[in-house]
Design a protein around this motif. Structure first.
Motif, PDB file in Angstrom:
ATOM      1  N   LYS A 183       5.115  -0.059  -3.799  1.00 55.80           N
ATOM      2  CA  LYS A 183       4.994  -1.431  -3.305  1.00 55.80           C
ATOM      3  C   LYS A 183       3.736  -1.570  -2.443  1.00 55.80           C
ATOM      4  O   LYS A 183       2.999  -2.552  -2.546  1.00 55.80           O
ATOM      5  CB  LYS A 183       6.238  -1.816  -2.507  1.00 55.80           C
ATOM      6  N   SER A 214       1.028   0.138  -2.567  1.00 54.10           N
ATOM      7  CA  SER A 214      -0.195   0.145  -3.377  1.00 54.10           C
ATOM      8  C   SER A 214      -0.490  -1.249  -3.892  1.00 54.10           C
ATOM      9  O   SER A 214      -1.628  -1.711  -3.858  1.00 54.10           O
ATOM     10  CB  SER A 214      -0.038   1.095  -4.569  1.00 54.10           C
ATOM     11  N   ALA A 215       0.574  -1.913  -4.365  1.00 52.32           N
ATOM     12  CA  ALA A 215       0.374  -3.260  -4.900  1.00 52.32           C
ATOM     13  C   ALA A 215      -0.053  -4.233  -3.802  1.00 52.32           C
ATOM     14  O   ALA A 215      -0.950  -5.051  -4.005  1.00 52.32           O
ATOM     15  CB  ALA A 215       1.658  -3.749  -5.568  1.00 52.32           C
ATOM     16  N   SER A 248      -1.684  -8.135  -3.766  1.00 52.41           N
ATOM     17  CA  SER A 248      -0.591  -8.885  -4.394  1.00 52.41           C
ATOM     18  C   SER A 248       0.197  -9.656  -3.346  1.00 52.41           C
ATOM     19  O   SER A 248       0.302  -9.237  -2.197  1.00 52.41           O
ATOM     20  CB  SER A 248       0.369  -7.927  -5.100  1.00 52.41           C
ATOM     21  N   GLU A 253       4.563 -11.385  -6.408  1.00 55.88           N
ATOM     22  CA  GLU A 253       3.974 -10.556  -7.468  1.00 55.88           C
ATOM     23  C   GLU A 253       4.461  -9.116  -7.386  1.00 55.88           C
ATOM     24  O   GLU A 253       4.699  -8.470  -8.406  1.00 55.88           O
ATOM     25  CB  GLU A 253       2.445 -10.617  -7.367  1.00 55.88           C
ATOM     26  N   VAL A 254       4.634  -8.623  -6.157  1.00 54.00           N
ATOM     27  CA  VAL A 254       5.140  -7.253  -6.011  1.00 54.00           C
ATOM     28  C   VAL A 254       6.537  -7.160  -6.600  1.00 54.00           C
ATOM     29  O   VAL A 254       6.851  -6.246  -7.367  1.00 54.00           O
ATOM     30  CB  VAL A 254       5.151  -6.833  -4.521  1.00 54.00           C
ATOM     31  N   ASP A 264       6.272  -7.739 -10.571  1.00 49.80           N
ATOM     32  CA  ASP A 264       5.517  -6.772 -11.375  1.00 49.80           C
ATOM     33  C   ASP A 264       5.800  -5.319 -11.016  1.00 49.80           C
ATOM     34  O   ASP A 264       5.500  -4.411 -11.790  1.00 49.80           O
ATOM     35  CB  ASP A 264       4.012  -7.041 -11.224  1.00 49.80           C
ATOM     36  N   ILE A 265       6.341  -5.052  -9.829  1.00 56.15           N
ATOM     37  CA  ILE A 265       6.603  -3.666  -9.435  1.00 56.15           C
ATOM     38  C   ILE A 265       8.102  -3.406  -9.328  1.00 56.15           C
ATOM     39  O   ILE A 265       8.655  -2.539 -10.009  1.00 56.15           O
ATOM     40  CB  ILE A 265       5.946  -3.327  -8.069  1.00 56.15           C
TER      41      ILE A 265
END
Lengths: 332, 290
Positions: free
Chosen positions: A215, A217-218, A223, A227-228, A231-232
């Motif tokens: 998370k 990293s995103a 992000s 979006e996290v 997409d994660i």
């Protein structure tokens, strides 16, 4: 050893004999203990198998009399002994579907709020409050539904739906009907309230298993929280999230009391969600003690068997999907 | 970078921010939505129930329509069948959980039992009632408190199995090894070392199971049935609070409705207290371990 033992004083011999005896006793006790706990473990298996078999046995008369037609007949005639399961099956599926349509997005929102949005001090108490909803007995939901929610549905919601959505093509017929208050839509909403805490607590738990590294990293790439999560978090937990939804579906399909109060116990097949209907569990709860013939009782048990089979597969699928995530966790 | 790409990226960024704000706002709304029902349902139950509370609730029997009465026989029936269910379900559940955690932790059979137990945990309770009906009521020929207690025990069982299994798995293996290396037989290690360390967790499980069965209605409908009179004979049909609530709430009489709300109030309060108590035990246990 043999030469020495003759020299040993009698007290020590006695002690050794004593110890040997104790060892043997311990070994026996260990064996017995192991046997007892194993039997208890097997008992769990037998309980589930016994439940399935006993209902198959109890429903055999209905299955052999009506055959496959039992599943597709809408008739439910206690006087002429004709029974078909289609109306309860339809009601069960429709109410559970309504419940899922409401509960899944709401539960996702709650899980998202509790894992990513809410400030830390708020997460514990709000999470506990939502889980409190799961602890309230279903009969309370039923009573509340009947005495508080049904009048509101009849007075305000049903007329509004009739006026505004009832005229629309395609989905219109779903929302036309007399303002009774009871009916499939009401039952679906009450069910939704009941399963929200189950689904949201599973979702919250699996969201928490996502490694912070991923998370962060995103987030570091710029992000937004949405979006996290999209997409994660969701791709990482997809199977477990679906498992949680299935767990809620299993609950919704088998829930009895909450539905019995507000569904109306009417054996009729209607397109309108505002009309009373019936579900498998509600039919059994309402009619079992009144069943006055063997074939009537057997038909109700057969309904129970169908419900059991359906929920078994739904719950089994849920477990398998939830397990996939924990295995993934374990493999790391 | 020229001005126009700057403007485009700005707009893109702003759109993403807006989208994010909307999504997060919706998640907050969803939480409010969940809390809203909780507060509404609890409020209705507490207010209406409290208004219907009176001392005779605990001293008088369930009345025929139109006359005054209480829920004494139903409260007693519920208590005795719940205790019976705990007494049947707990030992078997603890033993089965011990088997899973200590003898079959990684074994395929253990996995199968765990799987089946989890399904039993969420299986519709009315189905368990039908099971006990065919098993006990049909063979014995009449409804009875025993059948009711047995159907509730089937609900207690998976809860206790699961918590025992989980709690025993949390006990560090060094404790087992230390005890075993002193020559203590395994059953004694389990009884005197492992159970002692896992006890708060297991007690929590039993309390949660008790909370679950004290509001359970569906499995009692055709096992214990109902009884208008006081009975402590478990071989007779027995009244229970949830079944009486069901019968009274569905009736057209106002006095019965009031009694149903009073019953609902008692059950809800009991369940809430139990869940608070189990939380407190878990928290205290956690604090003493840290």
């Amino acid at each position: 050893m043999a030469a020495n033992s003759s020299a040993i004083t009698p007290t020590i011999t006695a002690a050794i004999v004593d110890a040997d005896r104790r060892n043997a006793r311990d070994a026996r006790a260990d064996g017995a203990f192991r046997w007892i706990v194993t039997a208890a473990g097997i008992f769990v298996l037998l309980a589930l198998a016994g439940a399935a078999l006993s209902m198959l046995w109890g429903g055999r008369e209905a299955f052999s009399t009506f055959g496959l037609g039992f599943l597709f007949s809408t008739e439910w005639d206690a006087v002429n002994h004709h029974f078909g399961a289609l109306v309860p099956i339809y009601g069960t599926l429709v109410t559970a579907l309504i419940a899922m349509i409401i509960a899944v997005p709401v539960s996702f929102g709650i899980a998202l709020f509790l894992t990513e949005v809410a400030p830390n001090w708020m997460r514990g108490p709000v999470g506990a409050a939502i889980e409190l909803l799961a602890g309230i007995p279903s009969i309370i939901y039923g009573m509340w539904g009947l005495f508080v929610f049904v009048p509101l549905m009849g007075e305000y919601v049903s007329p509004w739906l009739n006026d505004h959505i009832g005229a629309l093509p395609l989905i219109g017929p779903l929302f036309t009907g007399p303002p009774l208050g009871i009916g499939m839509l009401t039952a679906g909403i009450v069910l939704a309230i009941m399963v929200i805490p189950f689904i949201s607590s599973v979702m919250r738990e699996v969201f928490l298993t996502v490694p912070t590294r991923l998370k962060e990293s995103a987030y570091a790439l710029g992000s937004t929280t949405t979006e996290v999560v999209w997409d994660i978090v969701l791709p990482y937990t997809r199977s477990a999230v679906i498992g949680g939804i299935f767990l809620g579906l299993g609950r919704a399909l088998g829930e009895t009391m909450a539905v019995t109060f507000v569904l109306g116990n009417a054996h009729q097949l209607t397109a309108s969600l505002l009309m009373p209907g019936n579900s498998i569990a509600a039919t059994i709860a309402n009619e079992f003690t009144e069943a006055d013939s063997d074939i009537y009782r057997s038909s109700l048990i057969a309904l129970g068997f169908l419900l059991f089979i359906v929920t078994f597969f739904v719950l089994a699928a849920a477990k398998l999907m939830l397990r996939r995530l924990s295995r993934q966790e374990g493999a790391k | 970078m020229n001005a126009s790409t700057h403007a485009v990226s700005d707009r893109l960024y702003r759109n993403r921010r807006i989208k994010n704000a909307i999504a997060l706002g919706l998640s907050g709304l969803a939480t409010l939505f969940g809390l809203f029902w909780l507060v509404w349902i609890l409020w209705t139950t507490l207010r209406t129930g409290l208004a219907a509370m009176k001392p005779s609730l605990f001293t008088q029997m369930t009345p025929p329509p139109g006359s005054d009465g209480g829920l004494a026989n139903a409260l007693f029936g519920s208590a005795i069948m719940s205790v019976g269910a705990i007494l049947i379900g707990t030992p078997i559940g603890v033993a089965a959980g011990t088997y899973l955690a200590e003898y079959a932790r990684k074994h395929p059979i253990g996995e199968v039992i765990r799987f089946v137990n989890d399904i039993l945990l969420s299986a519709p309770s009315i189905v368990l009632g039908l099971f006990v009906y065919t098993l006990v009521v049909r063979t014995s020929g009449h409804f009875s408190g025993y059948a009711g207690a047995l159907s509730l025990a089937l609900i207690v069982l998976p809860v206790v199995v699961r918590t025992t299994d989980e709690m025993l798995q949390l006990v560090p293996s060094t404790m087992r090894e230390a005890a075993l290396s002193l020559g203590v037989p395994q059953w004694k290690v389990t009884m005197q070392v492992l159970y002692r360390s896992a006890l708060p967790g297991i007690v929590t499980g039993v309390l949660l199971a008790l909370a679950r069965i004290s509001g359970e209605t569906a499995p009692l409908l055709f096992t214990a049935l109902n009884n208008q009179y006081w009975t402590h004979d478990l071989s007779q049909p027995m009244a229970s609070v949830p079944v009486v609530i069901f019968q009274y709430a569905m009736s057209p009489y106002d006095s019965w409705h009031a009694l149903a709300w009073a019953g609902a109030f008692v059950v809800t309060l009991f369940v809430l207290l139990l869940s608070l108590l189990s939380r407190a035990i878990l928290l205290r246990n956690k604090a003493s371990h840290d």
